[in-house]
Design an enzyme around this catalytic site. Structure first.
Site, mmCIF file in Angstrom:
data_model
loop_
_atom_site.group_PDB
_atom_site.id
_atom_site.type_symbol
_atom_site.label_atom_id
_atom_site.label_comp_id
_atom_site.label_asym_id
_atom_site.label_seq_id
_atom_site.Cartn_x
_atom_site.Cartn_y
_atom_site.Cartn_z
ATOM 1 N N LYS A 87 5.586 -6.768 11.600
ATOM 2 C CA LYS A 87 6.387 -6.885 10.377
ATOM 3 C C LYS A 87 7.191 -8.166 10.445
ATOM 4 C CE LYS A 87 7.262 -4.028 6.889
ATOM 5 N NZ LYS A 87 6.295 -2.994 6.551
HETATM 6 N N1 GLU Z 1 4.161 -3.560 3.629
HETATM 7 C C1 GLU Z 1 3.233 -2.485 3.521
HETATM 8 C C2 GLU Z 1 3.606 -1.361 4.472
HETATM 9 O O1 GLU Z 1 4.729 -1.242 4.865
HETATM 10 C C3 GLU Z 1 1.787 -2.939 3.635
HETATM 11 C C4 GLU Z 1 1.412 -3.537 4.940
HETATM 12 C C5 GLU Z 1 0.003 -4.129 4.966
HETATM 13 O O2 GLU Z 1 -0.736 -3.936 4.029
HETATM 14 O O3 GLU Z 1 -0.303 -4.774 5.960
HETATM 15 O O4 GLU Z 1 2.809 -0.541 4.817
#
Ligand code: GLU
Length: 435
Positions: free
Chosen positions: A125
């Site tokens: 993240k």
């Molecule tokens: N930000 C989204 C989540 O928290 C999507 C992450 C992604 O598709 O890699 O799952």
């Protein structure tokens, strides 16, 4: 050394919420959730320790030229929690409240999320401390491109693949894709997912998180004998997840009785006309004041008389302070980390079924996986195929977790952690410890 170990052990048994401060540390919460499940599992102690921490964390400070000619320094992070099951995967958020601890927590939750639904990714993240609502499009573009450059040493289509998150979108992903491709000297669509369709985005990706939430709620209703038709749904948050969930539940025959965004909310016990609310939000930038709804605060929305509550905003919304007043029978976490451990306990004791984030909102990353596969194969799927495969994965994952929860007499978050941790631990074990 012994002191340090016993201090560590003491910390692991302390409920993060029990501290007096109102501020929650999301990484402490993530570790607490992990510790309280893993301690009951038969896994090598060393492997348990590996999974407590991010593999890697990058903290960058970088300048951006603002429209008025001034230079501003921004701070950003990327955490890779695990690459045991595949490349790190997870979004990038642009928000004034981003912290390193938050990004570390969100990266860990991505690891469990990908493992829960069985897609071959680890967890990552990223985030930049900024307020995109007060920046022009070209300032956001320059910030995104410079942040991508700062990250370029650790991201890549086989290393770590970003995606949209809070206050980032398909356009942000296009800038990341373009910047990375310029560095490498060739187009690399698979470096990022959630892209516009014009450059290799997947059909159905934009709706995927909300669609996944709909599928798991439908399964929960089936299992709990709650008729979905006419069920009263309250949704906190009207971004990508919340607004599309409102539309899908409305179209699915539910009564969406309340919605909200950062400025406040509206409710109508007979159900809101969601297409009108969406049009109002597009026009004036908030759901507040949309026709046919009375004002309601974000806090009151969580305690509203309804069947299904969908927190689709930020972390730590359901806490020890309000969980005893939640009236919904199902809480489906479209947001990441909206429920604290103390609230989890209270809701479980009160018989409320919480479909945890790492299952409920996994539709987004699942279709990100489809997008990545399509990019690597330069071959594109029709939306029906994307939605059908998503449905299959979400319903199967729901059943996996629900049956573990029933068998073990635990809540669904604990069951999902049991499934996910086992999968990650197995990957670490068979790969062995390098060197
Ligand atoms: N930000 C989204 C989540 O928290 C999507 C992450 C992604 O598709 O890699 O799952």
């Amino acid at each position: 050394m012994r002191d340090e170990l016993s201090r560590e052990r003491e910390k692991k048994t302390m409920v993060p919420e029990a501290k007096s401060s109102k501020q929650f540390n999301p990484f402490e919460i993530a570790q607490y959730q992990y510790d309280s499940v893993v301690k009951k599992m038969d896994i090598d102690e060393g492997i348990k320790e590996i999974m407590r921490y991010p593999e890697r964390v990058l903290h960058v400070s970088f300048p951006v030229k603002m429209d008025d000619g001034s230079i501003r320094v921004f701070h950003g992070f990327r955490a890779q929690h695990s690459t045991a099951r595949g490349p790190a995967k997870g979004g990038i958020r642009f928000h004034p409240d981003v912290t390193l601890e938050e990004v570390k927590a969100l990266a860990m939750w991505m690891t469990w999320k990908c493992a829960t639904v069985g897609i071959p990714f680890g967890g990552g993240k990223g985030g930049v401390i900024c307020n995109p609502k007060e920046m022009s499009a070209s300032e956001i573009e320059r910030l995104t491109r410079r942040f991508t450059t700062e990250l370029s040493a650790i991201i890549g289509p086989t290393r770590d693949i970003p995606a949209p998150d809070v206050y980032t979108n398909a356009q942000t992903m296009a800038w990341i894709m373009d910047t990375y491709s310029m560095h490498v000297g060739e187009p690399v669509p698979a470096v990022v997912t959630g892209k516009p369709l014009a450059i290799g985005g997947s059909a159905g990706r934009n709706e995927a998180t909300a669609r996944g939430v709909f599928f798991v709620v439908r399964e929960a209703c089936r299992n709990l004998n709650i008729p979905l038709a006419g069920a009263r749904v309250a949704i906190q948050g009207f971004g990508n997840a919340g607004s599309i969930a409102a539309r899908l539940f409305f179209e699915g025959g539910c009564k969406v009785v309340a919605v909200s965004d950062s400025k406040g909310g509206i409710f109508n016990p007979n159900g809101l006309a969601i297409p009108k609310v969406i049009a109002h939000k597009e026009r004036v930038g908030t759901v507040v004041g949309a026709e046919g709804g009375e004002d309601i605060s974000n806090e009151d929305l969580l305690e509203l008389d309804c069947d299904i509550l969908i927190p689709a905003a930020l972390e730590n919304q359901l806490t020890g302070a309000n969980a005893s007043r939640v009236k919904a029978r199902i809480v489906a976490e479209a947001a990441n980390g909206p429920t604290t451990p103390e609230a989890d306990r209270i809701l479980f004791e009160r018989g409320v079924t919480v479909i945890p984030d790492i299952l409920a909102n996994a539709g987004g990353v699942t279709v990100s996986y489809f997008e990545w596969v399509q990019n690597l194969q330069s071959s594109y799927w029709p939306e029906e195929k994307v939605n059908k495969r998503l449905e299959l994965i979400m319903t199967r994952s729901f059943e996996d977790v629900f049956s573990v929860a029933k068998q073990q007499g635990v809540h669904m978050r604990e069951a999902a952690y049991m499934v996910a941790i086992r999968r990650v631990a197995d990957a670490i074990r068979v790969r062995g410890i390098y060197p």
